[in-house]
Write a protein that holds these residues in place. Structure first.
Motif: not given
Lengths: 99, 323
Positions: A42-52
């Motif tokens: 989930x954390x990586x997905x946030x990063x990939x989506x730009x959800x800083x």
């Protein structure tokens, strides 16, 4: 959710971060000795989506990671999970914690 | 709530930059283990401890101190401690150790040196230049401090003309063998773990082990460095019978040690889980890493004996010490 389109590029200044091969299967989360639901896919997905914002709220899971590579050894996508977590730490150290 | 991450990591990074170690030790604390071994100064091949074994009592003491703040609001105090630590090495006060505590870990280093000698390996020691390799700083993402330190270590090794390092723990092995070549241009020192060296040239078994043991693979040895067979070969060649858990080799389960500094409660739970897996195989648990040894020893009940692999290898491969 606010998206920062430059977030991933900023993150990569701190080191290798590449989770594009992640197929979101959850093997990593199931095997993690810490049993934290956000770690690491989930954390990586946030990063990939730009959800800083979501990444910044995840300081505890990011620094809790044992870097034991149990997830990485079993990842069908071959994601370099430990190196990604290290890159997130490096980013947080420099940008947020001012270490 | 919780141990303040920024100030704690900040102190470790400041220490590495100013004092060449995340947890600086006095010079004699680093080298006292080698007293009486007559190891030559320097040479092309040297045993390199990276101070990891010597540091474990201090890590234990520091962890004990920090654990008191896991359930408290202590940001302000930790910020002040970090500022003061830049001027005076406060971590040495926070992580005070006794001679008896240090001796436990020195003995393992002496074991390793004696085993290498028995195997006919010629090596020297850098004594006061046996510097910390920076594993904690690297793992925590303290990149500027780590890179500068790695460069400094590389230059020091070059000054000494070192061509080959024999390392004694997985973290130092990983730093020097796999990470330094990526961050220090032109770093080409050959790095071999003492377990690999001994497995290649095993000393003769003089007192066969009559023990059933279970080996806990270090994550760093097994998954980062592929050091999986050497400890098995050495134990079995020495006469030990191995009974292994399902989670072994490349699937080994962490000892919890890496979380000890910032999240001691989580660390303890993982260590306890691992002990349960290991003791189901044998009450004689063997580790090959000083941090695994410390972490699993803390979690082990009285009927589980956690020992370093060198304790067993000394029994198998060296003649009994004269009383």
């Amino acid at each position: 959710m606010k998206v920062d389109p430059d977030f991933l590029d900023t993150l990569r200044l701190g080191g290798e971060f590449n989770a594009r091969q992640c197929i979101n299967c959850g093997t990593c989360t199931a095997l993690c000795p810490l049993g934290m639901e956000i770690m690491p896919r989930k954390l990586f997905r946030y990063a990939l989506l730009g959800n800083k914002e979501a990444v910044l709220k995840s300081t505890e899971p990011i620094y809790s990671c044992l870097l034991c590579k149990m997830c990485e050894a079993n990842c069908p996508g071959g994601v370099h999970i430990a190196e990604n977590v290290r890159a997130l730490r490096s980013y947080l150290n420099a940008e947020v914690l001012e270490v | 709530m919780g141990i303040p991450i920024a100030s704690t990591l900040g102190m470790l990074g400041d220490n590495l930059t100013k004092r060449k170690s995340a947890l600086p030790l006095a010079g004699r604390v680093v080298t006292a283990w080698a007293d009486g071994l007559d190891l030559p100064h320097g040479g092309k091949t040297v045993i390199y401890t990276g101070q990891m074994w010597q540091m474990v009592p201090a890590i234990n003491a520091m962890g004990h101190q920090l654990a008191q703040y896991e359930e408290k609001e202590a940001d302000g105090m930790f910020r002040m401690v970090r500022r003061l630590n830049r001027l005076v090495n406060l971590t040495s006060f926070l992580a005070r150790t006794t001679a008896a505590e240090r001796e436990v870990y020195y003995e393992r280093l002496r074991n390793i040196a004696r085993l290498l000698k028995a195997a006919g390996v010629k090596f020297g020691y850098l004594y006061e230049d046996d510097w910390y390799a920076g594993a904690l700083a690297y793992d925590e993402g303290l990149d500027p401090a780590f890179r500068a330190h790695a460069q400094r270590v590389a230059e020091m090794l070059k000054r000494h003309g070192v061509e080959r390092l024999i390392t004694v723990d997985p973290h130092t092995t990983n730093m020097l063998r796999s990470i330094y070549p990526k961050v220090v241009p032109g770093f080409h020192v050959k790095v071999t773990s003492y377990l690999e060296v001994l497995a290649e040239h095993p000393p003769k078994t003089v007192r066969p082990l009559d023990s059933t043991v279970t080996l806990h693979d270090s994550c760093v040895y097994a998954r980062y460095e592929g050091v999986i067979e050497p400890p098995r070969e050495l134990l079995m060649h020495g006469g030990a019978k191995l009974v292994q858990p399902d989670l072994e080799k490349g699937l080994t389960f962490c000892c919890g040690g890496p979380a000890e500094t910032l999240f001691p409660t989580k660390s303890g739970k993982i260590a306890a889980q691992r002990i349960e897996q290991l003791k189901a195989c044998s009450p004689n648990v063997v580790t090959a890493c000083p941090l695994c040894l410390a972490s699993l020893s803390r979690a082990a009940p009285k009927d589980v004996h956690v020992r370093d692999i060198s304790d067993y290898l000394v029994k198998a491969y060296l003649p009994a010490a004269k009383a």
